[in-house]
Design a protein around this motif. Structure first.
Motif, PDB file in Angstrom:
ATOM      1  N   ALA A  70       0.811  -1.216   0.000  1.00  0.00           N
ATOM      2  CA  ALA A  70       0.000   0.000   0.000  1.00  0.00           C
ATOM      3  C   ALA A  70       0.851   1.275   0.000  1.00  0.00           C
ATOM      4  CB  ALA A  70      -0.951   0.005   1.189  1.00  0.00           C
ATOM      5  N   ASP A  71       2.080   1.184   0.481  1.00  0.00           N
ATOM      6  CA  ASP A  71       2.950   2.368   0.519  1.00  0.00           C
ATOM      7  C   ASP A  71       3.790   2.508  -0.749  1.00  0.00           C
ATOM      8  OD1 ASP A  71       4.486   0.100   1.120  1.00  0.00           O
ATOM      9  OD2 ASP A  71       5.896   1.245   2.343  1.00  0.00           O
ATOM     10  N   LYS A  72       3.514   1.700  -1.764  1.00  0.00           N
ATOM     11  CA  LYS A  72       4.248   1.711  -3.034  1.00  0.00           C
ATOM     12  C   LYS A  72       3.302   2.091  -4.174  1.00  0.00           C
ATOM     13  CE  LYS A  72       7.608  -0.463  -0.785  1.00  0.00           C
ATOM     14  NZ  LYS A  72       8.592   0.373  -0.133  1.00  0.00           N
ATOM     15  N   LYS A  73       3.875   2.476  -5.304  1.00  0.00           N
ATOM     16  CA  LYS A  73       3.109   2.586  -6.539  1.00  0.00           C
ATOM     17  C   LYS A  73       3.043   1.176  -7.105  1.00  0.00           C
ATOM     18  CE  LYS A  73       4.781   7.190  -7.592  1.00  0.00           C
ATOM     19  NZ  LYS A  73       5.711   7.970  -8.419  1.00  0.00           N
ATOM     20  N   ASN A  74       1.867   0.723  -7.462  1.00  0.00           N
ATOM     21  CA  ASN A  74       1.679  -0.651  -7.912  1.00  0.00           C
ATOM     22  C   ASN A  74       1.018  -0.673  -9.282  1.00  0.00           C
ATOM     23  OD1 ASN A  74       2.236  -2.267  -5.246  1.00  0.00           O
ATOM     24  ND2 ASN A  74       0.940  -0.538  -4.673  1.00  0.00           N
ATOM     25  N   GLU A  86      -7.309   1.600  -4.708  1.00  0.00           N
ATOM     26  CA  GLU A  86      -6.709   2.928  -4.612  1.00  0.00           C
ATOM     27  C   GLU A  86      -5.217   2.954  -4.933  1.00  0.00           C
ATOM     28  OE1 GLU A  86      -6.019   6.219  -1.151  1.00  0.00           O
ATOM     29  OE2 GLU A  86      -7.922   5.143  -1.134  1.00  0.00           O
ATOM     30  N   THR A  87      -4.482   1.951  -4.515  1.00  0.00           N
ATOM     31  CA  THR A  87      -3.024   1.984  -4.694  1.00  0.00           C
ATOM     32  C   THR A  87      -2.535   1.127  -5.859  1.00  0.00           C
ATOM     33  OG1 THR A  87      -2.709   0.202  -3.088  1.00  0.00           O
ATOM     34  CG2 THR A  87      -2.644   2.462  -2.240  1.00  0.00           C
TER      35      THR A  87
END
Length: 175
Positions: A70-74, A86-87
């Motif tokens: 979730a803390d990365k661009k995926n 969202e992510t």
């Protein structure tokens, strides 16, 4: 320029998943040592982006945990329709060109999570800069190979290697 790094586990016989996509064999108790993550935490700090195929995406969703990146661009490369997340950005066309452009953007390295089809596209287009391959001491007999196709020779050099007490070996290759 950012690097595309394949960080992956494989069986001795070269499979990254069972034919149905399951990776349950990675959790074999004999492979685990309390507190040993096979360099995962160190690696994850070097990336800010993940890319994967649709089947790998479905497998990660099936782990029964919150989305772990979730803390990365995926980016998920697929032609299937998935509910929006969202992510996660879904990409269906020109994935080789997409990754070339992604590598040219500022940021940390990019984790190629897999699977076999996406790995093959990336190796075919000479986009993989490094590979960190953990070889698990097990054969699974059949499954999804790390690369479904490699049509031309590419040279990598051994940057580092490590042997764990459980028999897991990890090779770090770079161009």
């Amino acid at each position: 320029m950012r690097k595309l790094v394949l960080y992956i586990a494989t069986s001795i016989d070269g499979y990254i998943a069972r034919p149905n996509g399951k990776v349950d064999w990675l959790e074999y108790p004999d492979f685990m040592i309390e507190g040993e993550d096979f360099g995962y935490q160190k690696f994850i700090k070097t990336i800010d982006t993940t890319i994967m195929g649709g089947d790998t995406y479905k497998e990660v969703l099936g782990f029964g945990i919150p989305w772990p990146y979730a803390d990365k661009k995926n980016y998920v490369f697929t032609r299937s329709n998935y509910p929006p997340m969202e992510t996660v950005t879904f990409v269906g066309e020109n994935i080789g060109q997409f990754v070339k452009e992604l590598k040219a953007q500022p940021g940390k390295d990019i984790w190629l999570i897999g699977g076999g089809k996406i790995n093959s596209i990336m190796i075919e287009e000479n986009l993989i800069d490094e590979m960190i391959i953990s070889v698990m001491p097990i054969t699974i007999g059949e499954g999804i190979p790390m690369f479904s196709r490699v049509s031309h020779e590419q040279k990598f050099h051994l940057k580092d290697h490590k042997v764990y007490k459980t028999g897991v070996t990890q090779w770090h290759y770079a161009r």
